[in-house]
Design an enzyme around this catalytic site. Structure first.
Site, PDB file in Angstrom:
ATOM      1  N   GLU A   1       0.806  -1.234   0.000  1.00 17.67           N
ATOM      2  CA  GLU A   1       0.000   0.000   0.000  1.00 17.67           C
ATOM      3  C   GLU A   1       0.832   1.274   0.000  1.00 17.67           C
ATOM      4  OE1 GLU A   1      -2.742  -0.374   3.270  1.00 17.67           O
ATOM      5  OE2 GLU A   1      -3.500  -2.302   2.568  1.00 17.67           O
TER       6      GLU A   1
ATOM      7  N   GLU B   1      -6.167 -10.788  -1.152  1.00 16.92           N
ATOM      8  CA  GLU B   1      -6.980 -10.506   0.051  1.00 16.92           C
ATOM      9  C   GLU B   1      -8.458 -10.396  -0.296  1.00 16.92           C
ATOM     10  OE1 GLU B   1      -5.499  -7.154   2.300  1.00 16.92           O
ATOM     11  OE2 GLU B   1      -3.399  -7.685   1.917  1.00 16.92           O
TER      12      GLU B   1
HETATM   13  O1  9MR Z   1      -7.460  -7.914   8.697  1.00 18.47           O
HETATM   14  C1  9MR Z   1      -6.517  -7.078   9.306  1.00 18.47           C
HETATM   15  C2  9MR Z   1      -7.091  -6.482  10.578  1.00 18.47           C
HETATM   16  O2  9MR Z   1      -7.285  -7.501  11.539  1.00 18.47           O
HETATM   17  C3  9MR Z   1      -6.162  -5.415  11.122  1.00 18.47           C
HETATM   18  O3  9MR Z   1      -6.789  -4.790  12.212  1.00 18.47           O
HETATM   19  C4  9MR Z   1      -5.853  -4.416  10.044  1.00 18.47           C
HETATM   20  C5  9MR Z   1      -4.907  -3.347  10.556  1.00 18.47           C
HETATM   21  O4  9MR Z   1      -4.527  -2.475   9.579  1.00 18.47           O
HETATM   22  O5  9MR Z   1      -5.267  -5.059   8.946  1.00 18.47           O
HETATM   23  C6  9MR Z   1      -6.139  -5.962   8.342  1.00 18.47           C
HETATM   24  O6  9MR Z   1      -5.533  -6.526   7.211  1.00 18.47           O
HETATM   25  C7  9MR Z   1      -5.241  -5.600   6.157  1.00 18.47           C
HETATM   26  C8  9MR Z   1      -4.034  -6.118   5.417  1.00 18.47           C
HETATM   27  O7  9MR Z   1      -2.978  -6.333   6.313  1.00 18.47           O
HETATM   28  C9  9MR Z   1      -3.595  -5.166   4.334  1.00 18.47           C
HETATM   29  N1  9MR Z   1      -4.692  -4.898   3.437  1.00 18.47           N
HETATM   30  C10 9MR Z   1      -5.929  -4.488   4.037  1.00 18.47           C
HETATM   31  C11 9MR Z   1      -6.350  -5.506   5.100  1.00 18.47           C
HETATM   32  C12 9MR Z   1      -7.697  -5.157   5.662  1.00 18.47           C
HETATM   33  O8  9MR Z   1      -7.641  -3.933   6.342  1.00 18.47           O
END
Ligand code: 9MR
Length: 468
Positions: free
Chosen positions: A159, A276
């Site tokens: 990102e 994802e």
């Molecule tokens: O699913 C993840 C969630 O449990 C966390 O709180 C969050 C924190 O930023 O990250 C989520 O996973 C993310 C992933 O690492 C990167 N792409 C977006 C995902 C969803 O937010």
């Protein structure tokens, strides 16, 4: 006792037969067995509740039966692996790697350089470029080094592009403290720490078109530059967190746009992976049966990219059951393929049927455009490498009539009438080949790590091997 999935399988057979379709699948087929057959990876995260041990027993059973690739929801991120400076915590990641090994799954590592989930101690160095560079390098060296040969692919950078008016994301400690070159460096360091790992740039909204104003268009220009400059980038991960188009009229993404990105990346010899996936509905609305069926069709359209584009090989869903999903935080709901009670939804069936019915184009083998051939650094499916070269390759029993087994340097092939055997080094360069192989062939190659491909007519099998 019959598993949920056998029941789902039988129910689906019944549904198909009821609609006059003769296609039916054996009750023991799973997403995983069909993904294996189609030479792709299908997976779901192990979510944080799994790491905490707070999930019902059949969650893990479903996970390992249905999926052949795994990634941790949060447990390999920077804050989890290096909570304080130069003190690393690999416990949860090790737990997942062990689980993957026990169950013969590929492992994705997520994520090395990201603006989010960075521990506070890193921010203390935000004005010190030299220090930040050494922090990032040390993190990558340690984490990638720790799981060298065990984590097959990494999201090296996550990102880094901003959402509007594509440009670099400015609110990132790495971007602010170092500049965009943190990206180039991160790839180089990751490659040095594990030269055999596949390295990805990962981002969201990449299904919104490849014109220069869209994120994917901006990214494409960067990938061209990285490739031209010899930066070791092998894949782009499209997160693909999307919303059902009828509940968000303004949603502009589409599977077709993502497919265009895959095609552009193919020209650069870079893979596209869906990393994802979730397809949510707005929170609060009533989701009907036909909504869920439409959702299933969208899951299937994204799967088609992975099945059909030669440089696409991975279909990873960001969760197993709607009960444990991050989507609520995004004001979305019901975006996964199992419902709150861990029962398969229409999206599960839609994926299952597509995997079962997909037939690769007839000329795939003849024109040598198989998935495995498109990436110079393809680490291929099913790394069952062990210390003992005699069991370096395990056959995937029952999934294909073609199988191989390596004993020292002799490759035994079963189920072939006149196979062609090709061996490639980890850069994808051919190092050995033999034609008309029926029983076995001696691989005249030096010690090292290779990819062996066996093809017999339209059947094809590919494995990574260690020659000792
Ligand atoms: O699913 C993840 C969630 O449990 C966390 O709180 C969050 C924190 O930023 O990250 C989520 O996973 C993310 C992933 O690492 C990167 N792409 C977006 C995902 C969803 O937010």
């Amino acid at each position: 006792m019959m598993s949920n999935h056998s029941i789902a399988g039988l129910a689906l057979c019944a549904t198909l037969l009821g609609t006059g379709l003769t296609s039916a699948f054996a009750a023991d087929e799973t997403l995983r067995s069909l993904a294996d057959k189609n030479n792709i990876y299908i997976g779901a995260i192990l979510n944080s509740q799994w790491f905490g041990g707070g999930l019902p027993g059949n969650y893990e059973q479903i996970h390992k039966t249905q999926f052949n690739i795994v990634v941790a929801e949060n447990e390999m991120k920077f804050d989890a692996t290096e909570p304080s400076e130069n003190r690393f915590n690999y416990n949860n990641g090790d737990k997942m790697v062990k689980y993957a090994k026990q169950n013969g799954m590929r492992v994705r590592g997520h994520a090395l350089a990201w603006h989010s989930q960075v521990p506070n101690w890193v921010n203390n160095y935000k004005n010190d470029k030299k220090k930040l560079l050494s922090v990032l390098k040390n993190h990558i060296n340690n984490v990638v080094g720790h799981w060298k040969g065990q984590v097959d692919e990494w999201d090296v950078v996550n990102e880094a592009i901003s959402n509007n008016e594509p440009q670099w994301r400015s609110y990132s400690v790495w971007y602010q403290g170092i500049g965009p070159e943190f990206i180039d460096s991160a790839f180089v360091w990751a490659h040095a720490a594990d030269p055999n790992a596949e390295l990805c740039y990962n981002d969201y909204n990449l299904e919104q078109g490849i014109n220069p104003k869209a994120k994917a268009g901006f990214l494409l220009e960067q990938v061209k530059r990285w490739v031209a400059n010899g930066i070791p980038i092998h894949c782009v991960g499209s997160q693909t967190h999307v919303e059902d188009t009828t509940t968000d009229k303004h949603f502009i993404g589409s599977p077709d746009s993502l497919r265009s990105l895959a095609k552009e990346l193919a020209k650069l010899n870079v893979k596209l992976k869906i990393t994802e996936l979730d397809i949510g509905f707005k929170s609060g609305i009533n989701v009907s049966k036909s909504d869920l069926e439409r959702q299933g069709q969208t899951f299937r359209q994204y799967l088609d990219i992975i099945l059909e584009e030669p440089n696409a090989d991975t279909y990873l869903i960001w969760g197993v059951s709607d009960k444990w999903s991050w989507l609520g935080g995004l004001n979305r709901q019901k975006g996964l393929i199992y419902d709150d009670n861990l029962q398969p939804k229409p999206a599960f069936d839609s994926i299952m049927v597509r995997l079962q019915t997909y037939e690769p184009p007839k000329d795939t083998v003849a024109t040598d455009t198989t998935k495995q051939d498109t990436s110079a650094t393809d680490t291929t499916k099913k790394d069952t490498t062990s210390n003992d070269s005699t069991i370096a390759i395990k056959t995937i029993a029952g999934l294909s009539s073609l199988s191989m087994h390596l004993s020292d340097r002799t490759l035994f092939i079963a189920g072939a009438t006149a196979a062609k055997v090709d061996v490639f080094d980890m850069q994808g360069r051919p190092v050995f080949s033999a034609k008309n192989v029926k029983g076995s062939v001696d691989l005249k190659i030096a010690e090292g790590l290779y990819v062996v491909r066996v093809r017999d007519g339209s059947k094809s099998l590919m494995q990574r091997v260690t020659i000792k």
